[in-house]
Design a protein around this motif. Sequence first.
Motif, PDB file in Angstrom:
ATOM      1  N   LYS A 297      38.893  48.715  40.998  1.00 49.76           N
ATOM      2  CA  LYS A 297      37.918  47.902  40.972  1.00 49.76           C
ATOM      3  C   LYS A 297      37.869  46.949  39.740  1.00 49.76           C
ATOM      4  O   LYS A 297      37.430  45.676  40.059  1.00 49.76           O
ATOM      5  N   LYS A 298      38.395  47.085  38.512  1.00 51.87           N
ATOM      6  CA  LYS A 298      38.604  46.206  37.552  1.00 51.87           C
ATOM      7  C   LYS A 298      39.548  45.088  37.839  1.00 51.87           C
ATOM      8  O   LYS A 298      39.412  44.077  37.578  1.00 51.87           O
TER       9      LYS A 298
ATOM     10  N   GLN B 256      40.325  44.124  41.107  1.00 49.89           N
ATOM     11  CA  GLN B 256      39.723  43.384  42.015  1.00 49.89           C
ATOM     12  C   GLN B 256      38.797  42.470  41.345  1.00 49.89           C
ATOM     13  O   GLN B 256      38.604  41.183  41.551  1.00 49.89           O
ATOM     14  N   SER B 257      38.086  42.671  40.465  1.00 47.92           N
ATOM     15  CA  SER B 257      37.011  41.927  39.497  1.00 47.92           C
ATOM     16  C   SER B 257      37.770  40.851  39.026  1.00 47.92           C
ATOM     17  O   SER B 257      37.309  39.595  39.067  1.00 47.92           O
ATOM     18  N   LEU B 258      38.862  41.161  38.305  1.00 48.51           N
ATOM     19  CA  LEU B 258      39.747  40.215  37.522  1.00 48.51           C
ATOM     20  C   LEU B 258      40.123  38.974  38.713  1.00 48.51           C
ATOM     21  O   LEU B 258      40.415  38.138  38.363  1.00 48.51           O
TER      22      LEU B 258
ATOM     23  N   LYS C 213      38.984  38.461  41.667  1.00 46.14           N
ATOM     24  CA  LYS C 213      37.980  37.584  42.165  1.00 46.14           C
ATOM     25  C   LYS C 213      37.542  36.461  41.286  1.00 46.14           C
ATOM     26  O   LYS C 213      37.145  35.321  41.467  1.00 46.14           O
ATOM     27  N   LYS C 214      37.459  36.704  39.701  1.00 49.13           N
ATOM     28  CA  LYS C 214      37.318  35.670  38.704  1.00 49.13           C
ATOM     29  C   LYS C 214      38.349  34.410  38.965  1.00 49.13           C
ATOM     30  O   LYS C 214      38.088  33.250  38.586  1.00 49.13           O
TER      31      LYS C 214
ATOM     32  N   ASP D 234      42.112  51.385  37.245  1.00 49.92           N
ATOM     33  CA  ASP D 234      40.724  51.294  37.894  1.00 49.92           C
ATOM     34  C   ASP D 234      40.880  50.037  38.826  1.00 49.92           C
ATOM     35  O   ASP D 234      41.009  49.006  38.198  1.00 49.92           O
TER      36      ASP D 234
END
Length: 163
Positions: free
Chosen positions: A149-150, A152-154, A156-157, A147
């Motif tokens: 999106k997961k 990308q979230s990581l 971005k963090k 996924d």
Amino acid sequence: ASTVIIEFGDPIDLNAMPKEERRHIGSQVQGIIGGMLKENSLANVKASDAAEGRQYDDVIGLAGTDSVLSVDGVKYYPESRPFWQIPYRALVPKTVHNLLVAGRCFGFERPLTYDAREVGTCFMTGQAAGAAASLCVAGRLSNKDLDVKKLQSLLKKDNVRLA
């Protein structure tokens, strides 16, 4: 732990290749083979897309603009061209399963070589490949089933610029 050596046909002397030829695009060490450039990632960043600032839904980072980019006879100078996005798919080979490529090895067209081999681009693709691998292992997933999106979230963090 075990070590697996993957061989693709005849061995290639990477030190004998010019810098522009010594790249992995998708699933094979890249070189001129039979006069044809093989591009085998799920998505290869096109020079025209980079020059126009195309955006990808599965972006994992941005590449720099340190060189003059020539596309179809038009020259794009560093001060006037946008940073270009690298999609996750450019790190994923078509035919070798559960392998991610990074550094100057991801899928891109030849005119982007100088931007792609910059240290910052290599760091960013390496971080994205490592983060993707950790998510795949934790979720017991193939890299093609991740996924994004997961991921990308990581990223971005960790303050990776995606746009």
